[in-house]
Design an enzyme around this catalytic site. Structure first.
Site, PDB file in Angstrom:
ATOM      1  N   ASP A 173      -5.937 -17.501  -5.830  1.00  0.00           N
ATOM      2  CA  ASP A 173      -5.286 -16.099  -5.289  1.00  0.00           C
ATOM      3  C   ASP A 173      -5.689 -16.432  -4.095  1.00  0.00           C
ATOM      4  OD1 ASP A 173      -5.643 -12.521  -4.845  1.00  0.00           O
ATOM      5  OD2 ASP A 173      -4.107 -13.675  -4.577  1.00  0.00           O
ATOM      6  N   GLU A 186     -13.947 -17.080 -12.507  1.00  0.00           N
ATOM      7  CA  GLU A 186     -13.276 -17.188 -14.360  1.00  0.00           C
ATOM      8  C   GLU A 186     -12.365 -17.989 -15.036  1.00  0.00           C
ATOM      9  OE1 GLU A 186     -10.312 -14.400 -11.343  1.00  0.00           O
ATOM     10  OE2 GLU A 186     -11.480 -12.915 -11.357  1.00  0.00           O
ATOM     11  N   TYR A 244     -11.048  -4.837 -13.733  1.00  0.00           N
ATOM     12  CA  TYR A 244     -11.113  -4.523 -12.568  1.00  0.00           C
ATOM     13  C   TYR A 244     -10.008  -3.437 -13.433  1.00  0.00           C
ATOM     14  CZ  TYR A 244     -10.633  -8.081  -8.548  1.00  0.00           C
ATOM     15  OH  TYR A 244     -11.817  -8.940  -7.744  1.00  0.00           O
ATOM     16  N   GLU A 251     -17.218  -9.255  -9.069  1.00  0.00           N
ATOM     17  CA  GLU A 251     -15.637  -8.879  -8.001  1.00  0.00           C
ATOM     18  C   GLU A 251     -15.613  -7.705  -9.055  1.00  0.00           C
ATOM     19  OE1 GLU A 251     -13.925 -12.922  -7.682  1.00  0.00           O
ATOM     20  OE2 GLU A 251     -12.451 -11.296  -8.280  1.00  0.00           O
TER      21      GLU A 251
HETATM   22  C1  LIG Z   1      -8.088 -10.164 -12.364  1.00  0.00           C
HETATM   23  C2  LIG Z   1      -8.495 -11.451 -11.542  1.00  0.00           C
HETATM   24  C3  LIG Z   1      -9.092 -10.541  -9.813  1.00  0.00           C
HETATM   25  C4  LIG Z   1      -8.759 -12.067  -8.686  1.00  0.00           C
HETATM   26  N1  LIG Z   1     -10.274 -12.285  -9.265  1.00  0.00           N
HETATM   27  C5  LIG Z   1     -10.632 -13.912  -8.101  1.00  0.00           C
HETATM   28  C6  LIG Z   1      -9.426 -13.686  -6.713  1.00  0.00           C
HETATM   29  O1  LIG Z   1      -9.687 -14.605  -6.251  1.00  0.00           O
HETATM   30  C7  LIG Z   1      -8.348 -13.143  -6.537  1.00  0.00           C
HETATM   31  O2  LIG Z   1      -8.356 -12.702  -5.461  1.00  0.00           O
HETATM   32  C8  LIG Z   1      -9.086 -11.079  -7.804  1.00  0.00           C
HETATM   33  C9  LIG Z   1      -7.659 -10.508  -7.514  1.00  0.00           C
HETATM   34  O3  LIG Z   1      -6.690 -10.922  -8.154  1.00  0.00           O
HETATM   35  O4  LIG Z   1      -7.626  -9.428  -6.180  1.00  0.00           O
END
Ligand SMILES: CCC[C@@H]1NC[C@@H](O)[C@H](O)[C@H]1C(=O)O
Length: 599
Positions: free
Chosen positions: A166, A414, A470, A508
């Site tokens: 992302d 991840e 999240y 995160e």
């Molecule tokens: C549920 C995965 C969340 C994800 N985690 C990796 C980041 O690089 C993304 O930006 C973040 C998002 O989607 O905000």
């Protein structure tokens, strides 16, 4: 794997000249640049800044989104006083891969867009004359490369990057290019480990040169006073009543190595180091035997105009934002950053979890980014991927091992660890990386939503846990957030009731937030909701003593691929992309500055 990755310096034996500025640039969609003779330059160039990503300079979509081969070229003069030296070009980052030519002669290739590499051009350059360096580069994404993704070919024949991650696939010469002249017999690496107490610190060092083991070594304090000396390829520097490097209270000594040949100095290399130790004990993270609670962020090297390029101005602002808000740490998500970031952090006493670009190793989570719903580690691409993965782990640790700010190594972001096929991959990764860091700093990786205490098959590997969670955003969102909190507590109760006694850091959590969107009562995307979500997480963090860090996602808004889940990028920033505070910044500042700086 690179032999040495010491940061360039100029001294009585060495010359470092940056080649930053305007380079010639040209797209090569047919991949025929070599056949067209572009190895010695090309006509009708685009004038392109270096360091910079090329993408956001353009006003047409085909250029911004360009995926495939592209070329850079630059004329440079090699002065005669470099005669007799080893002459090199050092590229801070060529994203994602490059082949280097000098005066039309192929020198070397490199894979990996976030770590430096050096090309030895001694035999290719003309002394006292103008020379030309050209690079054939490529920014395609593949499942067997880092960061992982696909490259699609559209019906119109154009290629398109399909990241399984992302962040935008910014590409180009994203960091500085250096012309170096070093002695033929030169120092190419060193390492240090530490023992510290109140009244004494010992620096155990090792230094390597291309030829010879005769060294003089000295350690000086910030006033330039020599406080310890030693000699030989390995040795100890003992400092009485040292000033230790502390979190948010840094002190840097200068270590200097002189390489001797027949008693005469032929090379020298000096660097700033911090006297400190890092340990994990039970569920505590210790710096200088003192427990630390991490407060900080996941970040990106990302800014308007130059994309992923390293920008000293942005870094200075980001460091000031982190100090203003009361942070003491960050993760270099999702790739090693420019060396100057670590130098800033060394100076500011900020701890870094250094992360290799092993991101997108999870099809399901990438599904809204175009992945497939299968286990990534069942793929046929794994063997080839692993070679690149461990190679970049080795270079990241080789490059960053001497920074006092580096707290830990994150070997993946991840990954899909909920399937059996992940286990052999991570077994090999943790076995092959265990002796790379002389200081043996903790190694870890982030666990995504699907990789919980219940489901992950790889919980035995990390030295401490990085959880990306999240609830309140990707599930149990809005008015349902209370169920999100209950689910989060239920998982943490499982950790609490288990026999695992390692620290957990939340690496995160967060909510996309449109700055200026206000709603009472709150609604998702409003600034009020972002505060409510972080406040929920903070209530949970304060309930478990094995949670030893909180790093919301992200320090600042950043660019991603376009899509129906992104509003001109990811908006989970605590600050906007132009580094101005959202309301949540003041909430976090109040929480974090109420804690002692070195808590
Ligand atoms: C549920 C995965 C969340 C994800 N985690 C990796 C980041 O690089 C993304 O930006 C973040 C998002 O989607 O905000």
């Amino acid at each position: 794997m690179e032999k040495g990755l010491l940061y360039p310096v100029t001294n009585q034996f060495r010359q470092d000249q940056k080649l930053d500025g305007i380079w010639d640039f040209k797209f090569d969609p047919e991949a025929k640049g070599e056949a067209k003779g572009w190895t010695t330059g090309f006509d009708d160039p685009i004038k392109m800044p270096v360091p910079a990503s090329f993408n956001d300079f353009f006003t047409d979509k085909d250029s911004r989104e360009y995926t495939g081969d592209f070329w850079y070229a630059k004329k440079f003069f090699v002065p005669t006083y470099m005669d007799g030296k080893k002459i090199q070009l050092r590229f801070g980052a060529a994203t994602h891969r490059a082949t280097v030519y000098v005066n039309g002669q192929e020198i070397r290739s490199h894979e990996g867009g976030f770590l430096p590499f050096t090309a030895d051009i001694t035999d290719a350059v003309k002394l006292g004359e103008e020379n030309i360096v050209t690079l054939k580069m490529n920014n395609e994404l593949h499942r067997d490369a880092l960061p992982a993704g696909d490259t699609a070919t559209l019906k119109n024949g154009k290629k398109m990057a399909k990241p399984f991650f992302d962040f935008y696939n910014y590409s180009g010469l994203n960091r500085s290019v250096h012309l170096l002249a070093v002695p033929q017999n030169n120092i190419y690496d060193y390492s240090t480990t530490y023992e510290v107490s109140e009244d004494q610190a010992t620096v155990h060092y090792r230094v390597d040169a291309t030829d010879g083991k005769d060294f003089k070594v000295s350690l000086s304090d910030e006033d330039g006073n020599v406080v310890a000396t030693s000699e030989g390829q390995t040795g100890d520097l003992v400092v009485k009543n040292p000033t230790l490097w502390q979190v948010r209270d840094a002190y840097l000594y200068t270590i200097k190595f002189e390489l001797l040949d027949a008693g005469k100095a032929v090379d020298e290399y000096a660097d700033e180091i911090g006297l400190r130790t890092i340990e994990i004990k039970g569920h505590e993270i210790l710096v200088n035997h003192k427990s630390v609670y991490l407060r900080g962020f996941g970040r990106h090297e990302d800014s308007i105009y130059a994309g992923r390029a390293f920008d000293l101005n942005v870094e200075r602002r980001d460091m000031n934002l982190m100090k203003w808000i009361g942070a003491n740490s960050f993760r270099s998500s999702h790739y090693p950053y420019d060396e100057q970031v670590y130098k800033f952090a060394d100076r500011e006493g900020i701890l870094i979890t250094d992360e290799v670009p092993a991101v997108g190793f999870k099809m399901a989570a990438a599904s809204f980014l175009g992945g497939l719903n299968q286990s990534f580690f069942d793929g046929h691409w794994i063997d080839e991927l692993y070679k690149k993965h461990i190679d970049q782990v080795k270079d990241m640790i080789k490059r960053d091992k001497n920074h006092p700010s580096v707290l830990a190594w994150s070997l993946c972001n991840e990954p899909d660890t909920s399937t059996d096929s992940a286990v052999p991959y991570f077994t090999k990764l943790f076995n092959d990386s265990k002796d790379l860091d002389p200081e043996k700093r903790p190694r870890t990786f982030t666990l995504n939503e699907d990789d919980t205490f219940e489901t992950s098959k790889c919980l035995k590997f990390p030295d401490f846990y990085l959880l990306n969670r999240y609830p309140g955003w990707y599930h149990k969102w809005g008015y349902e957030i209370s169920d999100g909190e209950a689910g989060l507590r239920a998982e943490l109760d499982e950790w609490k009731n288990s026999d695992i006694d390692k620290p957990i850091v939340f690496s995160e959590y967060g909510a996309d937030t449109e700055p200026g969107l206000h709603k009472l009562p709150s609604i998702m995307w409003s600034e009020e909701y972002q505060i409510e979500l972080l406040d929920m997480f903070d209530r949970v963090f304060d309930s478990y003593d094995f949670i030893r860090g909180e790093q919301p996602w992200n320090l600042a808004d950043f660019q991603t691929v376009e899509g129906n889940m992104r509003v001109n990028g990811n908006k989970k920033g605590i600050f906007t992309r132009d580094r101005q505070p959202k309301a949540v910044a003041f909430y976090l500042k109040k929480r974090w500055t109420s804690l002692p700086l070195d808590y």
